[in-house]
Design an enzyme around this catalytic site. Structure first.
Site, PDB file in Angstrom:
ATOM      1  N   CYS A 255     -70.094   2.194 -52.921  1.00 29.68           N
ATOM      2  CA  CYS A 255     -68.859   1.460 -52.587  1.00 29.68           C
ATOM      3  C   CYS A 255     -68.004   1.545 -53.836  1.00 29.68           C
ATOM      4  O   CYS A 255     -67.985   0.639 -54.661  1.00 29.68           O
ATOM      5  CB  CYS A 255     -69.190   0.015 -52.230  1.00 29.68           C
ATOM      6  SG  CYS A 255     -70.244  -0.103 -50.774  1.00 29.68           S
ATOM      7  N   ALA A 256     -67.341   2.669 -54.002  1.00 30.60           N
ATOM      8  CA  ALA A 256     -66.909   3.093 -55.332  1.00 30.60           C
ATOM      9  C   ALA A 256     -65.511   2.653 -55.755  1.00 30.60           C
ATOM     10  O   ALA A 256     -65.224   2.562 -56.946  1.00 30.60           O
ATOM     11  CB  ALA A 256     -66.977   4.610 -55.415  1.00 30.60           C
TER      12      ALA A 256
ATOM     13  N   PRO B 230     -62.047   0.754 -56.750  1.00 30.19           N
ATOM     14  CA  PRO B 230     -61.155   1.797 -57.275  1.00 30.19           C
ATOM     15  C   PRO B 230     -61.769   2.707 -58.333  1.00 30.19           C
ATOM     16  O   PRO B 230     -61.074   3.561 -58.868  1.00 30.19           O
ATOM     17  CB  PRO B 230     -60.009   0.973 -57.863  1.00 30.19           C
ATOM     18  CG  PRO B 230     -60.639  -0.317 -58.267  1.00 30.19           C
ATOM     19  CD  PRO B 230     -61.723  -0.589 -57.277  1.00 30.19           C
ATOM     20  N   GLY B 231     -63.036   2.543 -58.668  1.00 26.46           N
ATOM     21  CA  GLY B 231     -63.673   3.575 -59.462  1.00 26.46           C
ATOM     22  C   GLY B 231     -64.087   3.220 -60.870  1.00 26.46           C
ATOM     23  O   GLY B 231     -64.499   4.100 -61.633  1.00 26.46           O
TER      24      GLY B 231
ATOM     25  N   LYS C 260     -66.750   1.798 -61.955  1.00 30.98           N
ATOM     26  CA  LYS C 260     -68.163   2.133 -62.200  1.00 30.98           C
ATOM     27  C   LYS C 260     -68.398   3.630 -62.009  1.00 30.98           C
ATOM     28  O   LYS C 260     -69.252   4.211 -62.667  1.00 30.98           O
ATOM     29  CB  LYS C 260     -69.055   1.279 -61.304  1.00 30.98           C
ATOM     30  CG  LYS C 260     -68.867  -0.215 -61.611  1.00 30.98           C
ATOM     31  CD  LYS C 260     -69.671  -1.123 -60.719  1.00 30.98           C
ATOM     32  CE  LYS C 260     -69.302  -2.575 -60.944  1.00 30.98           C
ATOM     33  NZ  LYS C 260     -67.972  -2.966 -60.431  1.00 30.98           N
TER      34      LYS C 260
ATOM     35  N   ASP D 238     -68.228   5.500 -44.134  1.00 30.85           N
ATOM     36  CA  ASP D 238     -68.912   4.206 -44.050  1.00 30.85           C
ATOM     37  C   ASP D 238     -70.333   4.424 -44.558  1.00 30.85           C
ATOM     38  O   ASP D 238     -71.115   5.158 -43.942  1.00 30.85           O
ATOM     39  CB  ASP D 238     -68.912   3.729 -42.586  1.00 30.85           C
ATOM     40  CG  ASP D 238     -69.492   2.338 -42.463  1.00 30.85           C
ATOM     41  OD1 ASP D 238     -70.344   1.959 -43.307  1.00 30.85           O
ATOM     42  OD2 ASP D 238     -69.118   1.626 -41.521  1.00 30.85           O
TER      43      ASP D 238
ATOM     44  N   ASP E 247     -72.510  -1.424 -55.363  1.00 32.14           N
ATOM     45  CA  ASP E 247     -71.620  -2.498 -55.835  1.00 32.14           C
ATOM     46  C   ASP E 247     -70.943  -3.021 -54.576  1.00 32.14           C
ATOM     47  O   ASP E 247     -69.847  -2.599 -54.225  1.00 32.14           O
ATOM     48  CB  ASP E 247     -70.613  -1.913 -56.828  1.00 32.14           C
ATOM     49  CG  ASP E 247     -69.733  -2.987 -57.453  1.00 32.14           C
ATOM     50  OD1 ASP E 247     -70.192  -4.138 -57.570  1.00 32.14           O
ATOM     51  OD2 ASP E 247     -68.585  -2.673 -57.806  1.00 32.14           O
TER      52      ASP E 247
ATOM     53  N   CYS F 190     -69.955  -9.303 -57.195  1.00 32.29           N
ATOM     54  CA  CYS F 190     -69.193 -10.221 -58.053  1.00 32.29           C
ATOM     55  C   CYS F 190     -69.039 -11.549 -57.308  1.00 32.29           C
ATOM     56  O   CYS F 190     -67.954 -12.111 -57.265  1.00 32.29           O
ATOM     57  CB  CYS F 190     -67.851  -9.632 -58.457  1.00 32.29           C
ATOM     58  SG  CYS F 190     -66.799  -9.186 -57.071  1.00 32.29           S
TER      59      CYS F 190
HETATM   60  C1  LIG Z   1     -66.528  -4.519 -54.936  1.00 34.95           C
HETATM   61  S1  LIG Z   1     -65.531  -3.242 -54.388  1.00 34.95           S
HETATM   62  C2  LIG Z   1     -66.156  -1.903 -55.335  1.00 34.95           C
HETATM   63  C3  LIG Z   1     -65.634  -1.859 -56.748  1.00 34.95           C
HETATM   64  C4  LIG Z   1     -66.002  -0.558 -57.432  1.00 34.95           C
HETATM   65  N1  LIG Z   1     -67.417  -0.312 -57.426  1.00 34.95           N
HETATM   66  C5  LIG Z   1     -65.504  -0.504 -58.855  1.00 34.95           C
HETATM   67  O1  LIG Z   1     -66.251  -0.769 -59.782  1.00 34.95           O
HETATM   68  O2  LIG Z   1     -64.326  -0.162 -59.064  1.00 34.95           O
HETATM   69  C6  LIG Z   1     -66.246  -2.907 -52.825  1.00 34.95           C
HETATM   70  C7  LIG Z   1     -65.770  -1.627 -52.143  1.00 34.95           C
HETATM   71  O3  LIG Z   1     -66.589  -1.463 -50.989  1.00 34.95           O
HETATM   72  C8  LIG Z   1     -65.845  -0.718 -50.049  1.00 34.95           C
HETATM   73  N2  LIG Z   1     -66.541  -0.827 -48.755  1.00 34.95           N
HETATM   74  C9  LIG Z   1     -66.552  -1.868 -47.901  1.00 34.95           C
HETATM   75  N3  LIG Z   1     -67.330  -1.586 -46.841  1.00 34.95           N
HETATM   76  C10 LIG Z   1     -67.834  -0.344 -47.045  1.00 34.95           C
HETATM   77  C11 LIG Z   1     -68.701   0.507 -46.292  1.00 34.95           C
HETATM   78  N4  LIG Z   1     -69.204   0.120 -45.135  1.00 34.95           N
HETATM   79  N5  LIG Z   1     -69.000   1.725 -46.782  1.00 34.95           N
HETATM   80  C12 LIG Z   1     -68.475   2.132 -47.966  1.00 34.95           C
HETATM   81  N6  LIG Z   1     -67.633   1.367 -48.715  1.00 34.95           N
HETATM   82  C13 LIG Z   1     -67.336   0.142 -48.262  1.00 34.95           C
HETATM   83  C14 LIG Z   1     -64.483  -1.373 -50.127  1.00 34.95           C
HETATM   84  O4  LIG Z   1     -63.498  -0.496 -49.613  1.00 34.95           O
HETATM   85  C15 LIG Z   1     -64.344  -1.615 -51.629  1.00 34.95           C
HETATM   86  O5  LIG Z   1     -63.639  -0.560 -52.232  1.00 34.95           O
END
Ligand SMILES: C[S@@+](CC[C@H](N)C(=O)[O-])C[C@H]1O[C@@H](n2cnc3c(N)ncnc32)[C@H](O)[C@@H]1O
Length: 475
Positions: free
Chosen positions: A285-286, A288-289, A291, A332, A352, A405
């Site tokens: 769940c990367a 905006p990036g 990590k 997804d 994450d 978080c």
């Molecule tokens: C906590 S944020 C991630 C922050 C990111 N890891 C960073 O450090 O910048 C959670 C992310 O999960 C994504 N997300 C939500 N449901 C998801 C899914 N089913 N599959 C993949 N990504 C998903 C969201 O779009 C969001 O960008």
């Protein structure tokens, strides 16, 4: 939600367009074909910055918009520039950080609550009271400008006398300053007291009294950058700026792409995954990036996945700016459970997970007022499916870090239980891996960070981090 590492912090939001509701009252166009009649005058807005702040607060608290959404859509805010924009954002944030205290003071002065329909007048009182209680403006300006704005907005004109009387009373009568614990809704405070005890719950609420510090993660050579950016190197390796800049892109070396904005707590999950060059790593769940960049900087072969295509574009922008590489995949992540081969595909996975984000209350104080425990349950359910997918995609012997978080045990505890039930082993986080945060290691060897930690240094976001290993297959 993590802060977008490519974007300035909230004190200087970037302009954007679109949205409702309509801007200032009155007519703005010139009537056509009306002989020599003078064009009607646009009513004079006595204080565009305060006006914008009030409208942001009305959208957030009456329509449950996030602050980010309100700043993007509210034209009265979008149209501001420079210092006005910064001041409006500052007022809105300060109001949200002290909202429970403000409402307690207002309730003690109002004979009866304002009608539900008095959106602008209620927001005006809240922003006006914030200026007085938090000492953000001289009392005459806080009261006088609020009354001017009450008269300016047609819907609140009838409340101008009340606004004047209430704010004057707050400005002149001695008030007992409400406890910091009132900064947060009692519903959340009670949950944190149940989970961490009364002092910790108070500490979390009090973290809202301070402006969060701005932290950076660096590609390399933290010491050298710290000197040129006037920053402290934190024990965990992040840089903490001594002064928060209005615009992070104006910092020296921004254009060199050698650092990105990332809270010190948010920098730990990727570090604790401990990946090595060449390993196949999935950031599930990367976007905006933040990590992804940490993982890519290790030399690992990183796949960054996110369900949101627009947010993946931000990962691409961030990687481009920092000259780092990762494979990008819009999907997804729950579908990984169906597509991964039986052995698992990845040496290491970072989950994450999307979460209630209550740990970022200092940056997103509105979330406590617009979210409910039902959101916690919804995220816990999504996290369960993502954990199932992560476990399937992990190679035997591979490592998985689950991070959120969130401050809510309902999101962390089931994930740990699920990992253990699926046969994963917890790999305890060692004290030397979290210097100065050893006390945050739980009995199971996970890490539970609270926003009050490092309070004297500027605090941190709340996070929960668990590290697992998948056992080797027994033949
Ligand atoms: C906590 S944020 C991630 C922050 C990111 N890891 C960073 O450090 O910048 C959670 C992310 O999960 C994504 N997300 C939500 N449901 C998801 C899914 N089913 N599959 C993949 N990504 C998903 C969201 O779009 C969001 O960008």
């Amino acid at each position: 939600m993590s802060h977008d590492p490519s974007r300035p912090p909230r004190s200087r939001p970037r302009p954007s367009h679109g949205g409702r509701p309509k801007g200032p009252p009155g007519r703005t166009g010139s009537p056509k074909g009306v002989g020599k009649a003078r064009p009607p005058r646009t009513p004079f807005n006595p204080d565009p910055a305060r006006y914008a702040a009030v409208r942001l607060i009305a959208h957030i608290l009456d329509e449950r918009w996030t602050l980010e959404e309100a700043m993007r859509k509210e034209q009265a805010f979008v149209g501001l520039d420079g210092r006005d924009r910064g001041f409006a954002a500052h007022l809105a944030l300060a109001t949200l950080r002290a909202l429970g205290m403000i409402d307690a003071v207002l309730a003690s002065k109002l004979e009866r609550p304002l009608p539900d329909s008095a959106h602008f007048a209620r927001a005006l009182l809240r922003v006006g009271a914030a200026q007085l209680i938090e000492g953000l403006a001289p009392p005459h300006a806080a009261v006088g400008r609020s009354v001017d704005l009450a008269k300016f907005d047609p819907a609140s004109r009838g409340f101008a006398g009340l606004v004047n009387a209430i704010l004057r009373r707050i400005a002149t009568e001695p008030i007992e300053r409400p406890a910091d614990r009132l900064r947060v809704p009692v519903l959340w405070w009670n949950r944190w007291r149940a989970a961490y005890g009364e002092d910790a719950a108070d500490g979390i609420a009090a973290s809202l009294a301070r402006q969060p510090a701005l932290d950076l993660s660096v590609k390399a050579d933290a010491e050298h950058l710290a000197a040129s950016l006037d920053a402290e190197v934190l024990p965990t390796g992040s840089l903490r700026l001594k002064e928060t800049p209005g615009d992070v892109t104006s910092l020296p070396h921004w254009a060199d792409g050698v650092f990105w904005v990332q809270d010190a707590a948010a920098a730990l999950p990727a570090r604790l995954l401990g990946v090595r060059p060449g390993q196949r790593v999935l950031d599930m769940c990367a976007a905006p990036g933040g990590k992804t960049m940490q993982l890519a900087a290790t030399g690992a072969d990183v796949t960054a996945m996110d369900v949101d295509a627009a947010r993946i574009r931000r990962v691409a922008d961030n990687l481009a700016r920092t000259s780092l590489t990762a494979r990008l995949h819009v999907a997804d992540a729950r579908t990984l459970a169906e597509t991964s081969d039986r052995q698992g595909d990845y040496d290491a996975i970072l989950l994450d997970a999307p979460c209630s984000a209550t740990g970022t209350l200092r940056r997103n104080p509105e979330s406590l007022w617009i979210k409910t425990p039902a959101d916690v349950a919804r995220f816990a359910s999504l996290q369960r499916d993502l954990m199932t997918a992560a476990i399937a995609a992990l190679k035997p012997g591979g490592r998985l870090v689950y991070a959120v978080c969130s401050l809510e045990p309902e999101e962390a505890d089931p994930a740990v239980a699920q990992g253990l039930a699926a046969g994963l082993r917890l790999v305890p986080i060692e004290p030397h891996e979290v210097p100065s945060l050893e006390h945050a290691i739980t009995a199971q060897g996970c890490v539970r960070l609270l926003p009050a930690y490092w309070a004297d240094r500027g605090g941190m976001d709340g996070f929960f981090i668990a590290r697992f290993e998948k056992p080797m297959l027994v033949s």
